[in-house]
Design a protein around this motif. Structure first.
Motif, PDB file in Angstrom:
ATOM      1  N   LYS A 102      71.995  42.216  -7.822  1.00 53.35           N
ATOM      2  CA  LYS A 102      71.805  42.099  -5.936  1.00 53.35           C
ATOM      3  C   LYS A 102      70.685  42.625  -5.651  1.00 53.35           C
ATOM      4  O   LYS A 102      70.888  41.764  -4.530  1.00 53.35           O
ATOM      5  CB  LYS A 102      73.635  42.652  -5.465  1.00 53.35           C
ATOM      6  N   PHE A 103      69.981  44.037  -5.455  1.00 51.42           N
ATOM      7  CA  PHE A 103      69.357  44.317  -4.876  1.00 51.42           C
ATOM      8  C   PHE A 103      68.379  45.309  -5.849  1.00 51.42           C
ATOM      9  O   PHE A 103      68.796  45.869  -6.088  1.00 51.42           O
ATOM     10  CB  PHE A 103      69.823  44.898  -4.075  1.00 51.42           C
ATOM     11  N   THR A 104      67.288  45.008  -5.697  1.00 55.66           N
ATOM     12  CA  THR A 104      66.117  45.070  -6.339  1.00 55.66           C
ATOM     13  C   THR A 104      65.179  46.608  -5.080  1.00 55.66           C
ATOM     14  O   THR A 104      64.236  45.121  -4.544  1.00 55.66           O
ATOM     15  CB  THR A 104      65.192  44.645  -7.218  1.00 55.66           C
ATOM     16  N   PHE A 105      64.726  47.280  -5.218  1.00 55.49           N
ATOM     17  CA  PHE A 105      63.860  48.176  -4.165  1.00 55.49           C
ATOM     18  C   PHE A 105      62.859  48.590  -5.390  1.00 55.49           C
ATOM     19  O   PHE A 105      63.122  49.628  -6.118  1.00 55.49           O
ATOM     20  CB  PHE A 105      64.819  49.544  -3.387  1.00 55.49           C
ATOM     21  N   LEU A 106      61.152  47.889  -5.080  1.00 58.15           N
ATOM     22  CA  LEU A 106      60.489  48.607  -6.079  1.00 58.15           C
ATOM     23  C   LEU A 106      59.288  49.254  -4.855  1.00 58.15           C
ATOM     24  O   LEU A 106      59.038  48.814  -3.465  1.00 58.15           O
ATOM     25  CB  LEU A 106      59.862  47.437  -6.759  1.00 58.15           C
ATOM     26  N   CYS A 107      59.051  50.722  -5.452  1.00 59.45           N
ATOM     27  CA  CYS A 107      58.274  50.684  -4.087  1.00 59.45           C
ATOM     28  C   CYS A 107      56.987  51.889  -4.600  1.00 59.45           C
ATOM     29  O   CYS A 107      56.648  52.758  -5.780  1.00 59.45           O
ATOM     30  CB  CYS A 107      58.606  52.299  -3.543  1.00 59.45           C
ATOM     31  N   GLY A 108      56.056  51.227  -4.234  1.00 56.38           N
ATOM     32  CA  GLY A 108      53.913  51.393  -4.059  1.00 56.38           C
ATOM     33  C   GLY A 108      53.609  51.681  -3.163  1.00 56.38           C
ATOM     34  O   GLY A 108      54.034  52.261  -1.843  1.00 56.38           O
ATOM     35  N   HIS A 109      52.267  50.673  -3.285  1.00 53.22           N
ATOM     36  CA  HIS A 109      51.347  51.071  -2.044  1.00 53.22           C
ATOM     37  C   HIS A 109      51.023  49.649  -2.028  1.00 53.22           C
ATOM     38  O   HIS A 109      50.844  49.295  -1.702  1.00 53.22           O
ATOM     39  CB  HIS A 109      50.209  51.818  -3.207  1.00 53.22           C
ATOM     40  N   ASP A 110      49.489  49.482  -0.579  1.00 51.07           N
ATOM     41  CA  ASP A 110      49.993  48.664  -0.192  1.00 51.07           C
ATOM     42  C   ASP A 110      48.597  48.273  -1.010  1.00 51.07           C
ATOM     43  O   ASP A 110      48.379  46.236  -0.919  1.00 51.07           O
ATOM     44  CB  ASP A 110      48.596  49.272   1.064  1.00 51.07           C
ATOM     45  N   SER A 111      47.830  48.530  -1.980  1.00 53.61           N
ATOM     46  CA  SER A 111      47.221  48.037  -3.397  1.00 53.61           C
ATOM     47  C   SER A 111      47.599  46.947  -4.186  1.00 53.61           C
ATOM     48  O   SER A 111      47.333  46.093  -4.238  1.00 53.61           O
ATOM     49  CB  SER A 111      46.395  49.098  -4.049  1.00 53.61           C
ATOM     50  N   ASN A 112      49.629  47.638  -4.034  1.00 53.74           N
ATOM     51  CA  ASN A 112      50.207  46.644  -4.689  1.00 53.74           C
ATOM     52  C   ASN A 112      50.617  45.470  -4.351  1.00 53.74           C
ATOM     53  O   ASN A 112      50.679  43.713  -4.792  1.00 53.74           O
ATOM     54  CB  ASN A 112      51.652  47.536  -5.064  1.00 53.74           C
ATOM     55  N   LEU A 113      50.961  45.822  -2.411  1.00 52.03           N
ATOM     56  CA  LEU A 113      51.072  44.118  -1.954  1.00 52.03           C
ATOM     57  C   LEU A 113      49.665  43.712  -1.926  1.00 52.03           C
ATOM     58  O   LEU A 113      50.186  42.023  -2.098  1.00 52.03           O
ATOM     59  CB  LEU A 113      51.809  44.831   0.100  1.00 52.03           C
ATOM     60  N   ALA A 114      48.969  43.794  -1.494  1.00 53.56           N
ATOM     61  CA  ALA A 114      47.640  43.064  -1.777  1.00 53.56           C
ATOM     62  C   ALA A 114      47.804  42.598  -2.869  1.00 53.56           C
ATOM     63  O   ALA A 114      47.172  41.234  -3.055  1.00 53.56           O
ATOM     64  CB  ALA A 114      45.604  43.973  -1.038  1.00 53.56           C
ATOM     65  N   SER A 115      47.093  43.159  -3.678  1.00 53.63           N
ATOM     66  CA  SER A 115      47.058  42.487  -4.922  1.00 53.63           C
ATOM     67  C   SER A 115      48.551  41.155  -5.910  1.00 53.63           C
ATOM     68  O   SER A 115      47.900  40.182  -6.659  1.00 53.63           O
ATOM     69  CB  SER A 115      46.870  43.830  -6.632  1.00 53.63           C
ATOM     70  N   LEU A 116      49.499  41.629  -5.631  1.00 52.35           N
ATOM     71  CA  LEU A 116      50.339  41.321  -5.874  1.00 52.35           C
ATOM     72  C   LEU A 116      50.428  39.647  -5.171  1.00 52.35           C
ATOM     73  O   LEU A 116      50.919  38.727  -5.812  1.00 52.35           O
ATOM     74  CB  LEU A 116      52.076  41.507  -5.580  1.00 52.35           C
ATOM     75  N   SER A 117      49.966  39.471  -4.106  1.00 53.48           N
ATOM     76  CA  SER A 117      50.063  38.478  -2.772  1.00 53.48           C
ATOM     77  C   SER A 117      49.202  37.478  -3.098  1.00 53.48           C
ATOM     78  O   SER A 117      49.022  36.606  -3.239  1.00 53.48           O
ATOM     79  CB  SER A 117      50.545  38.713  -1.461  1.00 53.48           C
ATOM     80  N   ALA A 118      47.590  38.308  -4.354  1.00 56.46           N
ATOM     81  CA  ALA A 118      46.758  37.297  -4.010  1.00 56.46           C
ATOM     82  C   ALA A 118      46.292  36.612  -5.551  1.00 56.46           C
ATOM     83  O   ALA A 118      46.359  35.939  -5.652  1.00 56.46           O
ATOM     84  CB  ALA A 118      45.624  38.516  -4.004  1.00 56.46           C
ATOM     85  N   ALA A 119      47.156  37.781  -6.673  1.00 54.90           N
ATOM     86  CA  ALA A 119      47.520  37.045  -7.725  1.00 54.90           C
ATOM     87  C   ALA A 119      48.617  35.871  -7.600  1.00 54.90           C
ATOM     88  O   ALA A 119      48.660  34.724  -8.524  1.00 54.90           O
ATOM     89  CB  ALA A 119      48.529  38.089  -8.521  1.00 54.90           C
ATOM     90  N   LEU A 120      49.508  35.725  -6.689  1.00 56.94           N
ATOM     91  CA  LEU A 120      50.265  34.662  -6.763  1.00 56.94           C
ATOM     92  C   LEU A 120      50.350  34.265  -5.616  1.00 56.94           C
ATOM     93  O   LEU A 120      50.816  33.050  -5.441  1.00 56.94           O
ATOM     94  CB  LEU A 120      51.843  35.798  -6.157  1.00 56.94           C
ATOM     95  N   ARG A 121      48.518  34.181  -4.855  1.00 61.96           N
ATOM     96  CA  ARG A 121      48.449  32.930  -4.109  1.00 61.96           C
ATOM     97  C   ARG A 121      49.690  32.956  -3.038  1.00 61.96           C
ATOM     98  O   ARG A 121      49.989  31.841  -1.963  1.00 61.96           O
ATOM     99  CB  ARG A 121      48.119  31.333  -4.510  1.00 61.96           C
ATOM    100  N   LEU A 122      50.339  34.243  -2.556  1.00 60.64           N
ATOM    101  CA  LEU A 122      50.943  33.873  -1.178  1.00 60.64           C
ATOM    102  C   LEU A 122      50.029  34.373   0.186  1.00 60.64           C
ATOM    103  O   LEU A 122      48.617  35.211  -0.597  1.00 60.64           O
ATOM    104  CB  LEU A 122      52.287  35.143  -1.157  1.00 60.64           C
ATOM    105  N   ASN A 123      50.150  33.442   1.147  1.00 58.75           N
ATOM    106  CA  ASN A 123      49.551  33.793   2.405  1.00 58.75           C
ATOM    107  C   ASN A 123      50.066  34.681   3.409  1.00 58.75           C
ATOM    108  O   ASN A 123      51.359  34.172   4.089  1.00 58.75           O
ATOM    109  CB  ASN A 123      49.535  32.071   3.037  1.00 58.75           C
TER     110      ASN A 123
END
Length: 460
Positions: free
Chosen positions: A299-320
């Protein structure tokens, strides 16, 4: 999310999902990729202390750890998410998870583990949530480490080429950051700092930037811009923690604060958002998030990391990721979350993706959050995919995007490398300064500072 101001097919959608939306769709699952909340400055970046004669904020935590304010703010964010999922019918109030319905998984850094713990306290106050982490305190988990796990010579050159092309190229981003850096010199009073008095530096030099690309390590930057980023990071954190928009006696506008945020955005962008690098750096997270979204029992997943994770994840998936509003940081504010919502219409599954974060006033004021007084929620679009009229992407199409990203990683050939791993950014002509710290001009003579070295300019 419930308060999205979404742009759907060129028009502004409703600010709240109405009964008509809920009659069509049911929320099945939420996956959150979170950045930790407010921390003290990184202890490994202690040079930021030497570039000002002023006293930094008296932090409530040790270097790099979550601050007391950060814990309070993350609890409030957890409470907001609890009220939201209850309102959407995903969970009942005071829910106690059964089996593997809920997962909290954090990097083994204190600031990430503590963020997950505080969020869980607000989100599930009637449950004793276990925070999954693999290592002892302050060791990096490979899931959250944006490191290169494959390398070859041609790939390395491609990554370096892409880094050098970011933000319009080195000359463009250096020129664009010049005014913000000069403002930062004034704010921290670098000319009277211990670093200046000891002859180390009178100004922030940043034309010596080098990238280091190594298998088994994160992309790294050497040179003055790394120090500049550390100072900007400390200033922004102090802004939140001190509840003040001034710094060392300088009252700054939001635009000036966002200029410091842009310094950080350029730093993260250069290292973590070239797509060629991101598919390598974010591969473990892409794989894990894909697995989570494919599960029927979660039902719910919470993954906690860093701004570098959000930046690289969005770039990898081509999220704008949109440019932020009411925030200092431009793309991934402190405590921000990329939220994947999985909806069903009874036949097909869909996904909505949003950026959720607390505004500057909410961070400083420790504002209680609720469905009626929410954090900022901005829609994230997916390059190359088309949302339906309700702002949802077909899950099959988004799953194909994740599979495509994994295939890009798989296509990277891992082989021994011969080319040296460090690449220098083409240098600009470094400015020359008088001994009082004022920029010299072509007619200035006598002793001047050039490249941090005293040079005598003789009369013609």
């Amino acid at each position: 999310m419930i308060t999205v101001l979404a742009l759907v097919m060129g028009t502004q959608a409703q600010t709240k999902r109405n009964d008509g939306f809920r009659e069509k769709y049911e929320l099945k699952e939420v996956v959150v990729m979170s950045r930790h909340n407010i921390r003290s400055p990184l202890s490994s970046s202690a040079d930021y202390i030497r570039v000002t004669p002023h006293q930094w904020f008296n932090w409530s935590s040790a270097g790099s750890e979550l601050s007391l304010r950060g814990g309070v703010l993350e609890t409030e964010m957890g409470q907001f998410f609890r009220k939201w999922v209850v309102s959407e019918g995903l969970m009942p109030e005071n829910y106690r998870p059964e089996g593997e319905e809920v997962l909290f998984y954090a990097n083994s850094r204190q600031r990430t583990f503590a963020t997950a713990k505080y969020f869980s306290a607000g989100f599930l106050p009637f449950a004793n949530v276990e925070i999954t982490h693999l290592y002892d305190e302050d060791k990096m988990d490979p899931l959250f480490t944006p490191q290169f796990t494959k390398m070859n010579d041609s790939y390395r050159q491609q990554v370096i080429s892409d880094m050098n092309a970011m933000h319009g190229g080195p000359q463009a981003w250096m020129a664009a950051q010049q005014s913000a850096i000069e403002l930062m010199e004034q704010v921290v009073d670098i000319a009277r700092s211990p670093a200046a008095l000891q002859g180390d530096t009178l100004h922030f030099r940043f034309d010596d930037t080098q990238f280091t690309i190594e298998k088994g390590d994160e992309p790294k930057m050497k040179g003055g811009y790394k120090l500049i980023n550390s100072v900007a990071d400390a200033l922004v954190l102090q802004c939140y923690e001190s509840e003040s928009m001034s710094a060392f006696g300088h009252e700054l506008t939001m635009d000036q604060w966002r200029a410091f945020g842009e310094i950080k955005a350029v730093y993260d962008g250069l290292l973590f958002t070239p797509h060629s690098a991101a598919v390598n750096l974010a591969y473990p997270l892409v794989t894990r998030i894909r697995e989570e979204l494919q599960r029927s029992d979660r039902k719910f997943t919470f993954l906690c990391g860093h701004d570098s994770n959000l930046a690289s994840l969005s770039a990898a998936l081509r999220l704008n990721i949109p440019e932020t509003e009411n925030a200092v940081e431009i793309h991934t504010p402190i405590g921000s979350k990329i939220v994947f919502e999985k909806w069903t219409d009874g036949t097909d599954d869909f996904v909505a993706i949003n950026l959720v974060y607390q505004t500057v006033s909410q961070l400083q004021g420790r504002t209680l959050l609720s469905v009626d007084q929410p954090p900022m929620v901005l829609p994230i679009t997916v390059e190359g995919l088309t949302a339906n009229s309700d702002g949802l992407y077909p899950m099959a199409a988004f799953d194909a995007r994740m599979a495509e990203t994994q295939a890009e990683y798989d296509a990277i050939v891992d082989s021994p490398t011969d080319i040296h791993a460090t690449s220098s950014v083409p240098q600009r002509n470094a400015p020359v300064y008088l001994l009082n710290g004022i920029k010299a001009n072509d007619t200035s003579r006598g002793v001047v500072i050039k490249d941090q070295t005293k040079v005598i300019r003789r009369m013609p």
